[in-house]
Design an enzyme around this catalytic site. Sequence first.
Site, PDB file in Angstrom:
ATOM      1  N   HIS A 135      40.824  56.021   0.063  1.00 20.60           N
ATOM      2  CA  HIS A 135      39.275  55.146   0.300  1.00 20.60           C
ATOM      3  C   HIS A 135      38.414  55.676   0.886  1.00 20.60           C
ATOM      4  O   HIS A 135      38.663  55.419   2.128  1.00 20.60           O
ATOM      5  CB  HIS A 135      39.751  53.306   0.014  1.00 20.60           C
ATOM      6  N   GLU A 138      36.762  54.310   4.611  1.00 16.79           N
ATOM      7  CA  GLU A 138      37.758  53.731   5.546  1.00 16.79           C
ATOM      8  C   GLU A 138      38.151  55.482   6.366  1.00 16.79           C
ATOM      9  O   GLU A 138      39.496  56.698   6.166  1.00 16.79           O
ATOM     10  CB  GLU A 138      39.182  53.549   5.420  1.00 16.79           C
ATOM     11  N   ARG A 193      33.920  53.129  -1.681  1.00 12.14           N
ATOM     12  CA  ARG A 193      35.653  53.044  -1.753  1.00 12.14           C
ATOM     13  C   ARG A 193      36.534  54.212  -2.732  1.00 12.14           C
ATOM     14  O   ARG A 193      37.495  54.196  -2.692  1.00 12.14           O
ATOM     15  CB  ARG A 193      35.508  51.749  -1.570  1.00 12.14           C
ATOM     16  N   HIS A 263      45.434  53.608   5.649  1.00  9.00           N
ATOM     17  CA  HIS A 263      44.167  52.537   5.510  1.00  9.00           C
ATOM     18  C   HIS A 263      43.324  51.920   6.679  1.00  9.00           C
ATOM     19  O   HIS A 263      43.852  52.809   7.459  1.00  9.00           O
ATOM     20  CB  HIS A 263      44.354  51.902   4.273  1.00  9.00           C
ATOM     21  N   GLU A 337      47.271  49.503   8.029  1.00 10.24           N
ATOM     22  CA  GLU A 337      45.809  49.543   8.188  1.00 10.24           C
ATOM     23  C   GLU A 337      45.936  49.834   9.485  1.00 10.24           C
ATOM     24  O   GLU A 337      45.741  48.712  10.534  1.00 10.24           O
ATOM     25  CB  GLU A 337      46.330  47.489   7.587  1.00 10.24           C
TER      26      GLU A 337
END
Length: 376
Positions: A135, A138, A193, A263, A337
């Site tokens: 993405h 990020e 994104r 991510h 994440e």
Amino acid sequence: LQVDLWQPSSPFHIVEGTVTDVRVPQNTTRSLLPYLQQANIHYTILISDLQKAVENQTGLRSYRNRRSLSGYNYEVYHSLEEIQDWMHQLNRTHSDLVHMFSVGKSYEGRPLYVLKLGKRSRPYKKAVWIDCGIHAREWIGPAFCQWFVKEALQTYQTDAAMRKMLTQLYFYIMPVFNVDGYHFSWTNDRFWRKTRSKNTRFHCHGVDANRNWKVKWCDEGASFHPCDDTYCGPFPESEPEVKAVAHFLRKHRKQIKAYLSFHAYAQMLLYPYSYKYETIPNFNCVESAAYNAVNALQSAYGIRYRYGPASSTLYVSSGSSMDWAYKNGIPYAFAFELRDTGHFGFLLPETLIKPTCTETMLAVKNITLHLLKKCH
């Protein structure tokens, strides 16, 4: 009201009692805030001037020493061009441990570079795949991929664990998966994104590269609409980036034992399944690896990561790279994440690159060493 959903990524995941992060244009706040008050929805403003925050991050960058590796700053965000220059330099100067190659080309024709890291100690070695920047917005992902390579090369001589990792394993590292989108997030829209493929019927660009994999494709948590952030694409592997990486992983599936994807943001360590609430066959191995990794990460700065199956820990999403890797025989598949939990969101300040990467490094080393010990 036009809002850009930061967390969760799709409106389907907004349920009562959960927190939602949205970005709104300045002129929208006048109508949005009274509406929230009326609906009795509690809100806080996390970033009051996003434009200023963006400019602080991508502002005066000419001061950076672009050409020499010794002057490369791992504590700032780098443009695609800088990252690719850096990869070329490493390939030239560290040929004993680094081999750079391309797995294909992006939609806009950019090479998809991967670094193969490790000692050529024996003909056959197990491998770990690491990708960052699926993405585009990020940015902490690509920063971590570069940090990992730096740490590996700098501590190889002095750190026994790192030497063991690079002697017994190969690492395939893809610092920027979604090269077109990443470039676009630097030049046009910081909060882009998706990929940048064109859609003939709609004037919307791009596909969510983490909904485009051939595993329960375009089911729950993905959208059929080309303008949505979680658009799954016209068919699985429609995106040349996804197709190229999937092809590479399929070809090396016997060798690759772990798949790690980075991510942001949520501070979580996720494992399969993403597309359904069901326990994976090797749950005990994977769960204990995650538990240990999260504890190792926390030992650095006390940052607590939640961990668990992606579907129940984050939300259900189909067509993800992690599920695909797992379904294609890679026994350890994880998605990180990274920081934070919403205070800065996608605009994690550069001052937090070092602590974020330092703690994440501990988790990755932990998972890797777990791989080398047989799990029972």
